[in-house]
Design an enzyme around this catalytic site. Sequence first.
Site, PDB file in Angstrom:
ATOM      1  N   ASN A 137      73.685  33.949   2.109  1.00  8.34           N
ATOM      2  CA  ASN A 137      73.301  32.562   1.849  1.00  8.34           C
ATOM      3  C   ASN A 137      72.534  31.994   3.029  1.00  8.34           C
ATOM      4  OD1 ASN A 137      75.665  32.600   3.507  1.00  8.34           O
ATOM      5  ND2 ASN A 137      75.940  30.425   3.074  1.00  8.34           N
ATOM      6  N   LEU A 138      72.469  30.697   3.098  1.00  8.89           N
ATOM      7  CA  LEU A 138      71.721  30.019   4.149  1.00  8.89           C
ATOM      8  C   LEU A 138      72.292  30.270   5.539  1.00  8.89           C
ATOM      9  CD1 LEU A 138      69.536  27.918   4.856  1.00  8.89           C
ATOM     10  CD2 LEU A 138      71.252  26.166   4.510  1.00  8.89           C
ATOM     11  N   CYS A 139      73.592  30.501   5.635  1.00  8.80           N
ATOM     12  CA  CYS A 139      74.222  30.654   6.949  1.00  8.80           C
ATOM     13  C   CYS A 139      74.843  32.032   7.135  1.00  8.80           C
ATOM     14  CB  CYS A 139      75.265  29.568   7.154  1.00  8.80           C
ATOM     15  SG  CYS A 139      74.639  27.896   6.936  1.00  8.80           S
ATOM     16  N   GLY A 173      73.319  24.430  -0.154  1.00 12.98           N
ATOM     17  CA  GLY A 173      72.467  25.296   0.645  1.00 12.98           C
ATOM     18  C   GLY A 173      72.107  26.523  -0.172  1.00 12.98           C
ATOM     19  N   GLU A 229      77.175  33.813   5.729  1.00 11.97           N
ATOM     20  CA  GLU A 229      78.605  34.136   5.617  1.00 11.97           C
ATOM     21  C   GLU A 229      79.041  34.457   4.196  1.00 11.97           C
ATOM     22  OE1 GLU A 229      78.876  29.660   4.840  1.00 11.97           O
ATOM     23  OE2 GLU A 229      77.509  31.155   5.659  1.00 11.97           O
ATOM     24  N   SER A 288      79.277  24.585  -1.866  1.00  9.52           N
ATOM     25  CA  SER A 288      78.531  24.559  -0.617  1.00  9.52           C
ATOM     26  C   SER A 288      77.213  25.298  -0.685  1.00  9.52           C
ATOM     27  CB  SER A 288      79.377  25.172   0.501  1.00  9.52           C
ATOM     28  OG  SER A 288      80.605  24.493   0.617  1.00  9.52           O
ATOM     29  N   PRO A 328      79.454  27.971   9.605  1.00 10.84           N
ATOM     30  CA  PRO A 328      79.168  27.424  10.947  1.00 10.84           C
ATOM     31  C   PRO A 328      79.957  26.164  11.289  1.00 10.84           C
ATOM     32  CG  PRO A 328      77.148  27.851   9.736  1.00 10.84           C
ATOM     33  CD  PRO A 328      78.264  27.980   8.756  1.00 10.84           C
ATOM     34  N   THR A 329      80.371  25.384  10.303  1.00  7.81           N
ATOM     35  CA  THR A 329      81.123  24.124  10.485  1.00  7.81           C
ATOM     36  C   THR A 329      80.426  23.164  11.431  1.00  7.81           C
ATOM     37  OG1 THR A 329      82.591  24.737  12.354  1.00  7.81           O
ATOM     38  CG2 THR A 329      83.259  25.442  10.135  1.00  7.81           C
ATOM     39  N   ALA A 330      79.109  23.169  11.460  1.00  8.96           N
ATOM     40  CA  ALA A 330      78.388  22.365  12.454  1.00  8.96           C
ATOM     41  C   ALA A 330      78.725  20.891  12.371  1.00  8.96           C
ATOM     42  CB  ALA A 330      76.884  22.570  12.289  1.00  8.96           C
ATOM     43  N   THR A 361      80.836  19.907   3.596  1.00 11.87           N
ATOM     44  CA  THR A 361      80.062  18.672   3.450  1.00 11.87           C
ATOM     45  C   THR A 361      79.784  18.285   2.004  1.00 11.87           C
ATOM     46  OG1 THR A 361      79.073  18.568   5.651  1.00 11.87           O
ATOM     47  CG2 THR A 361      77.738  17.753   3.833  1.00 11.87           C
TER      48      THR A 361
END
Length: 946
Positions: free
Chosen positions: A578-580, A394, A582, A365, A764-766, A350
């Site tokens: 990190n935030l997610c 993030g 990974e 990212s 996550p690729t949300a 993103t």
Amino acid sequence: MAASVLPGIESTTNHIPSSTLHTGVDFKVIRRSGGLSAFDASKISVAITKAFIAVEGTGATSSRRIHDLVEEMTGQIVEALSGRTDQSRALHIEDIQDQVELALMRSGEHKVARAYVLYRAERAQLRKTAAIAAPSAPGITVRHADGTTSPLDETRLRREVQMACAGLDGVSAEAVMAEVRRNLYDGVLEHEVGLAQTLAARTLIEQEPNYAFVSARLLINILREEALAFMLPGEVRRMRESVAIDYKTYFPAYLNKAIELELVDKELRTFDLEKITAALLPERDGNFQLLGLQTLYDRYFLHHDGIRFELPQAFFMRVAMGLAVREIDREARAIEFYDLISKFDFMCSTPTLFNAGTLRPQLSSCFLTTIDDDLAGIFKAIKDNALLSKYAGGLGNDWSGVRGLGSHIKGTNGQSQGVVPFLKVANDTAIAVNQGGKRKGAVCGYLETWHIDVEEFLDLRKNTGDDRRRTHDMNTANWVPDLFMKRVELDGSWTLFSPDEVPDLHDLYGRAFADKYVEYEAKAARGEMRVSRTVRAVELWRRMLTMIFETGHPWITFKDPCNLRSPQQHAGVVHSSNLCTEITLNTSSREIAVCNLGSVNLANHMTDTGLDHAHVARTVKTAMRMLDNVIDINFYTVPEARASNLRHRPVGLGVMGHQDALYKLRIPFASDAAVRFADESMERVSYEAISASVDLAEERGKYPSFEGSLWSKGILPIDSISILEDNRELPVRVDRSSTLDWDGLRERVKTSGMRNSNTLAIAPTATISNICGVTQSIEPTYQNLFVKSNMSGDFTVVNASLVNDLKRLDLWDEVMISDLKYFDGSVGTIDRVPEEMKRLYATSFEVDATWLIQAAACRQKWIDQAQSLNLYIDQPSGKKLDGLYREAWHAGLKTTYYLRSRSATHVEKSTMNRTDGKLNAVAVATPLPAKGAVCDMSDPGCEACQ
């Protein structure tokens, strides 16, 4: 009684006492004839009463229970309608009927609601049949912006709908037109006519997934008209008559306008625009589904004063040009990058999509920071958070080095308040800096399990207690050493310390950490520590599991696998993810770790027999070049991030569409075959990513800190499992077989070096999976039919693969749709569905989480960073959670992400024909615990990286 006698709202009479009438609502209702009438709440009460009569007989009218229930439901419906619409707007009659159905289901009156939905389906089919032969409604006029009116041009509407339906199976232009007519009224505003087309197709998505493409194509018409009216008003009328926009005229005008408005770097104008525009493929607009295109429209496309003037293919080319701006053959590379992302083989993260080609191209990212143990360091870190978050990054913060509650402060001779008050400031900073209004700022705080404040840290997301010591918006994660897990399994004790008294624990891992920790425990036992506390390890573990179930936080991540398997052990320490969860990169007071993400769409690389290896190789080679370019082009808001990124050059290539790939292979997620596919597909992506980084090193040079890394010693990710195993003195439970020529690649790595310190991370690729229209990341299907809510609204999501299979068996009908809603998108309890299909289309809560861990373990052996792994558990218990997270540790996983849980008895259902749009109700399982415990696919935390 037969459903055919059930009433609709408009057919009712007045049998309900005046006590059920509700005042204060003053909007108009669009009738099916196109006319407007005043809203009348009494008709809702009558409709509900007649629904009961139709099922239970005339005695229902004398039942006090039904009388009270009708009154209560009427009030709920009126309140819902009042909250869902601007009272200056008209609301369609069927929007009201939708609320009646939802109220019936919420009240538990499933038989009445089921009969009602079948009645509506019958009536809708009759109206549709009549509408096909009927001329357009007479007397409908359109009001233009200047106040003038003109007759509705139905010929144009029909042509546009027919074009949108062209080439798609199972869709009907007439069905869309029937819905369009239903949404029009005399005096409709001009801009609402195009919107009515898009919404008309949108309401049919649950009946046929291909209507998601129809709706997107109709939305494209709105976008084109909006963009051209802003830049080339003379082109609007000609565009209406054309199948495709003239990009040769549009693109240079768009670029000039974007540069004039200071939205795009003027360097892009120096490209050979003739070559660039010749490569644009407007037909690829047809590949969008509604959710993906609406997301781009709302959050990604360039705009001025709310007017979007960047069309989809211009958007992709702007991103591609922004990533190719420093290439030697810029045009060729830009076209190569454009081709990859515009056909959804690969998608950038993103921040890259937001900012590539702009004046401030912050393309990375996520950022990982370590906070120093003094006020200057703490508030510098919070300032850094704000600067990094401003441009869509993030954040992962390592707080383990900050002294704990009650520790001594030498400068004031006082006592510290610990980590928690500063975490509260970090939480509020993330909310205040909202990434330019595009999405909420998002941060995750990490704390090691030996920190004296860890028990307060566990409570940060609770809704009770002192709110000054709560962080309701910030994510949190435990950073767990292997020694703690061993103590849990041995039911041993565990000692908590303040880091100012044990400063080296923060930077130690593996055996070195364990040896030093035991030394400090002995000192504490002798009374030589100011601040320490001993607890039973298993009790602390149980509390960690309790909190992740009750509040969704802190997540559980493992310190030692992240460090012992890191290729960069020689250059520093991994202090957090990190935030997610990974990213696993080194941080210090001098270096802020940066990662640059993008994901391969596995679904686009499948054949009937498996993964297309040649296609994967081509995609990964180009994708790695794009990610490497991000590092040099990037706009860095803090110098420590720039220094780290240029020194190590890490990237994180991931995957998405994993579940779609399994569907194509007819492999159930819960199977040995699915675990093998996870293993083999990740091996292939890993092999090609490492090979591509070697190619880049041969062309551009090694990354500066290469010497001394595991890469330089010929130790690849698969080899580093042995390092972890030796340190643990326990086996890592994962099959270590391989299928590719890793020996040859090892030699290439040692000889030529690597361009990037890290190559792989599964995010996550949300959001980007929505753009590409595939299942996110490595996730199983959430539900086969549900409504997804995000910043762009509510969207019906239907499993197209399931629908196609049900069609082949002649099982796809209104009753199946109703059953899917009733059973929360699951086919597992629908008798008509064959057992083989039930296994193939098992949803996330029907797949035993041990299968997720087994597949993740096989992926992890190939990945030099980590993966965002959500764990789903139906009807959780302490025993299940304990077993699950212990298994994750034994399998060698580096991190876990959200725990998603639900209760079988706490479900909100809808039986509406049209479960879409902001004016309609949502048909989703309501998970337990409350919001904090579940990533519901609209949480900004899931979208922060991608």
